[in-house]
Design a protein around this motif. Structure first.
Motif, short mmCIF file in Angstrom:
data_model
loop_
_atom_site.label_atom_id
_atom_site.label_comp_id
_atom_site.label_asym_id
_atom_site.label_seq_id
_atom_site.Cartn_x
_atom_site.Cartn_y
_atom_site.Cartn_z
N HIS A 1 42.10 -2.61 -20.08
CA HIS A 1 41.66 -3.00 -21.53
C HIS A 1 42.56 -1.72 -22.46
O HIS A 1 43.02 -0.73 -21.75
CB HIS A 1 40.19 -2.41 -21.49
N HIS B 1 38.81 -3.49 -14.11
CA HIS B 1 39.90 -2.47 -13.46
C HIS B 1 40.40 -2.78 -11.88
O HIS B 1 41.64 -2.82 -11.63
CB HIS B 1 39.37 -1.17 -13.54
N ASP C 1 42.75 2.07 -21.48
CA ASP C 1 42.86 2.69 -20.30
C ASP C 1 44.03 3.46 -19.75
O ASP C 1 44.01 4.44 -18.98
CB ASP C 1 42.47 1.58 -19.17
ZN LIG Z 1 38.82 -0.27 -19.15
#
Ligand SMILES: [Zn+2]
Length: 211
Positions: free
Chosen positions: A14, A120, A17
């Protein structure tokens, strides 16, 4: 040691991150002359807080990565749906393989293989598949790490941590999150610094080390 890396690829499931996990290191790498690419796979349109336009994170990631020193043309934003990256795992792998040939990175920074967030975890697994012949370090996002082996550290100066904090301030739509606070970012950098006897650091898990 860090200066040997010339082409660095940051994989961010995202937007934000990459800055959270490795913002200080990215800033230091650029200072040392590396060309840093940043790929964000989801702009999280489905979970933007009320009152913000759906594409707010696209704008915020542009400003944030610029604050770290990343060139505009080195920022690639995909718009895959949040929490569903595993549905498009093969497409993501193909995206990575396509760019592997173009960029030829000598260092890849990505989430830890122990990160339990579904998006992730997808990016970490596909990142390893695509870049298994490259040095890979897994960055730390403690709120998603059940465990994290501090097997590698990057020593940082105050200016690198300031750059990280300034980049994160661009994420106004995410400002309510505990991990976005400057206090937390600096405390973690100090904690990692204490482990290796310097003022500030970021820790990484060695996923693969090609010498
Ligand atoms: Zn994230």
């Amino acid at each position: 040691m860090l200066s040997k890396f010339k082409n660095v690829l940051v994989l961010a499931p995202h937007t934000d991150d990459g800055e959270l996990g490795a913002g200080g290191t990215i800033n230091k790498l650029i200072e040392l002359g590396a060309n840093v690419y940043y790929f964000a796979f989801s702009t999280v349109e489905q979970s933007v807080p009320d009152g913000y336009p759906k594409d707010i994170l696209k704008k915020e990631v542009r400003k944030a990565t610029k604050k770290l020193g990343i060139k505009e043309e080195n920022l690639i934003i995909y718009c895959y749906e949040v929490r569903k990256l595993n549905y498009v795992r093969q497409e993501i792998l193909e995206d990575l393989i396509e760019y592997r040939k173009k960029i030829k990175p000598d260092l890849v920074l990505m989430p830890s293989l122990h990160d339990i967030h579904q998006d992730h975890s997808t990016i970490a697994k596909e990142g390893l598949r695509a870049f298994k012949q490259t040095t890979i370090l897994g960055y730390e996002l403690i709120w998603n790490n059940l465990s994290f082996d501090t097997t590698s550290f990057v020593k940082l100066k105050k200016r690198h941590i300031e750059a990280k904090c300034n980049a994160l301030k661009e994420y106004q739509s995410q400002g309510m999150r505990d991990y976005m606070s400057e206090d937390f970012i600096k405390s973690l950098a100090k904690t990692r610094g204490v482990q290796i006897g310097c003022k500030y650091a970021e820790a990484f898990e060695v996923v693969r080390w090609v010498i």
